[in-house]
Design a protein around this motif. Structure first.
Motif, PDB file in Angstrom:
ATOM      1  N   TYR A  87       0.867  -1.173   0.000  1.00 45.98           N
ATOM      2  CA  TYR A  87       0.000   0.000   0.000  1.00 45.98           C
ATOM      3  C   TYR A  87       0.906   1.226   0.000  1.00 45.98           C
ATOM      4  CZ  TYR A  87      -4.412   2.359   1.319  1.00 45.98           C
ATOM      5  OH  TYR A  87      -5.545   3.105   1.346  1.00 45.98           O
ATOM      6  N   MET A  88       0.797   2.055  -1.057  1.00 40.74           N
ATOM      7  CA  MET A  88       1.650   3.241  -1.157  1.00 40.74           C
ATOM      8  C   MET A  88       0.793   4.496  -1.243  1.00 40.74           C
ATOM      9  SD  MET A  88       4.886   2.103  -3.487  1.00 40.74           S
ATOM     10  CE  MET A  88       5.789   3.538  -2.882  1.00 40.74           C
ATOM     11  N   THR A  89       1.173   5.494  -0.436  1.00 34.01           N
ATOM     12  CA  THR A  89       0.439   6.752  -0.386  1.00 34.01           C
ATOM     13  C   THR A  89       1.116   7.791  -1.272  1.00 34.01           C
ATOM     14  OG1 THR A  89      -0.224   6.281   1.894  1.00 34.01           O
ATOM     15  CG2 THR A  89      -0.451   8.549   1.134  1.00 34.01           C
ATOM     16  N   LYS A  90       0.322   8.445  -2.124  1.00 34.60           N
ATOM     17  CA  LYS A  90       0.841   9.493  -3.009  1.00 34.60           C
ATOM     18  C   LYS A  90       1.164  10.745  -2.191  1.00 34.60           C
ATOM     19  CE  LYS A  90      -2.312   7.898  -6.633  1.00 34.60           C
ATOM     20  NZ  LYS A  90      -3.466   8.279  -7.467  1.00 34.60           N
ATOM     21  N   PRO A  91       2.187  11.492  -2.594  1.00 33.07           N
ATOM     22  CA  PRO A  91       3.154  11.184  -3.649  1.00 33.07           C
ATOM     23  C   PRO A  91       4.179  10.165  -3.149  1.00 33.07           C
ATOM     24  CG  PRO A  91       3.729  13.253  -2.611  1.00 33.07           C
ATOM     25  CD  PRO A  91       2.438  12.807  -1.964  1.00 33.07           C
ATOM     26  N   PHE A  92       4.665   9.348  -4.067  1.00 30.91           N
ATOM     27  CA  PHE A  92       5.650   8.336  -3.685  1.00 30.91           C
ATOM     28  C   PHE A  92       6.803   8.345  -4.691  1.00 30.91           C
ATOM     29  CE2 PHE A  92       2.163   6.324  -6.062  1.00 30.91           C
ATOM     30  CZ  PHE A  92       2.833   5.880  -7.181  1.00 30.91           C
ATOM     31  N   SER A  93       7.887   7.762  -4.259  1.00 31.54           N
ATOM     32  CA  SER A  93       9.066   7.657  -5.120  1.00 31.54           C
ATOM     33  C   SER A  93       8.886   6.492  -6.087  1.00 31.54           C
ATOM     34  CB  SER A  93      10.316   7.429  -4.259  1.00 31.54           C
ATOM     35  OG  SER A  93      11.358   6.868  -5.016  1.00 31.54           O
ATOM     36  N   MET A  94       9.112   6.733  -7.360  1.00 33.22           N
ATOM     37  CA  MET A  94       8.989   5.661  -8.347  1.00 33.22           C
ATOM     38  C   MET A  94      10.035   4.576  -8.102  1.00 33.22           C
ATOM     39  SD  MET A  94       7.624   6.977 -11.904  1.00 33.22           S
ATOM     40  CE  MET A  94       6.282   8.164 -12.031  1.00 33.22           C
ATOM     41  N   GLU A  95      11.202   4.978  -7.629  1.00 28.02           N
ATOM     42  CA  GLU A  95      12.245   4.001  -7.318  1.00 28.02           C
ATOM     43  C   GLU A  95      11.796   3.078  -6.196  1.00 28.02           C
ATOM     44  OE1 GLU A  95      12.732   7.215  -7.717  1.00 28.02           O
ATOM     45  OE2 GLU A  95      14.007   7.291  -9.492  1.00 28.02           O
ATOM     46  N   GLU A  96      11.122   3.652  -5.187  1.00 24.29           N
ATOM     47  CA  GLU A  96      10.626   2.826  -4.085  1.00 24.29           C
ATOM     48  C   GLU A  96       9.538   1.879  -4.582  1.00 24.29           C
ATOM     49  OE1 GLU A  96       8.477   3.092   0.311  1.00 24.29           O
ATOM     50  OE2 GLU A  96       9.053   4.947  -0.726  1.00 24.29           O
ATOM     51  N   LEU A  97       8.640   2.374  -5.435  1.00 27.32           N
ATOM     52  CA  LEU A  97       7.595   1.519  -5.998  1.00 27.32           C
ATOM     53  C   LEU A  97       8.229   0.358  -6.761  1.00 27.32           C
ATOM     54  CD1 LEU A  97       4.667   0.825  -6.751  1.00 27.32           C
ATOM     55  CD2 LEU A  97       4.884   2.410  -8.684  1.00 27.32           C
ATOM     56  N   LEU A  98       9.251   0.641  -7.553  1.00 29.50           N
ATOM     57  CA  LEU A  98       9.920  -0.399  -8.325  1.00 29.50           C
ATOM     58  C   LEU A  98      10.530  -1.452  -7.404  1.00 29.50           C
ATOM     59  CD1 LEU A  98      10.896  -1.436 -11.091  1.00 29.50           C
ATOM     60  CD2 LEU A  98      12.944  -0.020 -10.774  1.00 29.50           C
ATOM     61  N   LEU A  99      11.175  -1.017  -6.335  1.00 32.40           N
ATOM     62  CA  LEU A  99      11.787  -1.961  -5.395  1.00 32.40           C
ATOM     63  C   LEU A  99      10.724  -2.841  -4.741  1.00 32.40           C
ATOM     64  CD1 LEU A  99      14.472   0.341  -3.720  1.00 32.40           C
ATOM     65  CD2 LEU A  99      14.891  -1.588  -5.252  1.00 32.40           C
ATOM     66  N   ARG A 100       9.574  -2.254  -4.418  1.00 32.45           N
ATOM     67  CA  ARG A 100       8.500  -3.042  -3.792  1.00 32.45           C
ATOM     68  C   ARG A 100       7.925  -4.052  -4.784  1.00 32.45           C
ATOM     69  NH1 ARG A 100       5.112   0.352   0.659  1.00 32.45           N
ATOM     70  NH2 ARG A 100       6.769   1.700   1.423  1.00 32.45           N
ATOM     71  N   ILE A 101       7.771  -3.643  -6.029  1.00 30.15           N
ATOM     72  CA  ILE A 101       7.295  -4.557  -7.063  1.00 30.15           C
ATOM     73  C   ILE A 101       8.250  -5.732  -7.214  1.00 30.15           C
ATOM     74  CG2 ILE A 101       6.961  -4.815  -9.562  1.00 30.15           C
ATOM     75  CD1 ILE A 101       5.818  -1.955  -9.570  1.00 30.15           C
ATOM     76  N   GLN A 102       9.537  -5.439  -7.281  1.00 28.50           N
ATOM     77  CA  GLN A 102      10.550  -6.485  -7.434  1.00 28.50           C
ATOM     78  C   GLN A 102      10.524  -7.459  -6.259  1.00 28.50           C
ATOM     79  OE1 GLN A 102      14.009  -4.005  -7.875  1.00 28.50           O
ATOM     80  NE2 GLN A 102      13.826  -3.884 -10.110  1.00 28.50           N
ATOM     81  N   ALA A 103      10.405  -6.912  -5.039  1.00 26.30           N
ATOM     82  CA  ALA A 103      10.390  -7.767  -3.844  1.00 26.30           C
ATOM     83  C   ALA A 103       9.165  -8.672  -3.820  1.00 26.30           C
ATOM     84  CB  ALA A 103      10.435  -6.898  -2.591  1.00 26.30           C
ATOM     85  N   ILE A 104       7.997  -8.119  -4.174  1.00 17.76           N
ATOM     86  CA  ILE A 104       6.762  -8.901  -4.166  1.00 17.76           C
ATOM     87  C   ILE A 104       6.807 -10.000  -5.223  1.00 17.76           C
ATOM     88  CG2 ILE A 104       4.289  -8.802  -4.703  1.00 17.76           C
ATOM     89  CD1 ILE A 104       4.257  -6.057  -3.298  1.00 17.76           C
ATOM     90  N   LEU A 105       7.291  -9.671  -6.418  1.00 16.70           N
ATOM     91  CA  LEU A 105       7.362 -10.680  -7.485  1.00 16.70           C
ATOM     92  C   LEU A 105       8.339 -11.798  -7.135  1.00 16.70           C
ATOM     93  CD1 LEU A 105       7.178  -8.515 -10.730  1.00 16.70           C
ATOM     94  CD2 LEU A 105       5.412  -9.981  -9.745  1.00 16.70           C
TER      95      LEU A 105
END
Length: 226
Positions: free
Chosen positions: A99-117
């Protein structure tokens, strides 16, 4: 290439995220409202979903509930401008993975996506049950066998795929359109008639246990009661 479904009604943010994720090696589809997002989900196989909470036509929470009811085990990340604790709790209760609250860092979103996958790829095999229990029946999808009291019924591939979808959504509504698109490829009239024939066959196999029923839900689809 991992495939991501992004549902975001802000056109600027949506296009920015889509371009960024595509550049990072993720095949990203963009939908701009909840209904469009659900249609994309039904029509394609995704490795991860990114849902804005405040969406037109169908909000992100409702969309996520439908995804969870579909039987597909796909990770979901909510994106929202809200920061209320209640919304976060509701998101996780539905089955959100992050769960990410705007505004957020795209780099952080990418890292979370990678970790979840990474986590999903490691556990995906373990999460798939070897057999499904349907009342007094045992259903082995891999071998397409429905067993009761030592008697086996060999199912066709379509029968097995349909019964697996029912078993994954046991005691939950199953959309007729979703089942058709997932197993037959589209929800045309002729495929719908074909599916009705297969459901009749499954009912015949399951009638030995009176506690097991596939019931029609008017205007909605079906429900496997067990």
């Amino acid at each position: 290439m991992p495939k991501i479904l992004l549902v975001e009604d802000d056109p600027n943010l949506g296009m920015l995220l889509q371009e960024y994720l595509n550049a990072k090696g993720y095949d990203t589809d963009l939908a701009t409202d909840g209904n469009q997002g659900w249609q994309r989900f039904v029509d394609h196989a995704y490795d991860l979903c990114l849902f804005d909470v405040m969406l037109p036509k169908k909000d992100g929470f409702s969309l996520a509930k439908e995804v969870r009811m579909s039987g597909r085990d796909v990770p979901i990340i909510f994106l929202t401008a809200k920061s209320m604790k209640e919304d976060t709790i509701q998101g996780f209760r539905i089955g959100a993975d992050d769960y990410m609250t705007k505004p957020f860092s795209m780099e952080e979103l990418l890292l979370r996506i990678q970790a979840i996958l990474r986590r999903y790829h490691k556990t995906d095999e373990a999460q798939q049950p070897a057999t499904y229990q349907i009342g007094s029946f045992s259903f082995d999808f891999a071998h397409q066998l429905l067993t009761r009291d030592g008697t086996d019924v060999k199912l066709t591939s379509k029968e097995a795929a349909l019964l697996k979808l029912f078993a994954q959504n046991k005691n939950q509504p199953l959309s007729r359109s979703f089942a058709l698109k997932l197993i037959w490829g589209d929800d045309s009239y002729f495929n719908a008639r074909s599916m009705d024939v297969y459901i009749t066959k499954l009912r015949k196999y399951l009638k030995e246990d009176e506690s097991v029923q596939i019931v029609n839900l008017h205007g909605e689809g079906f429900k496997l009661m067990a």
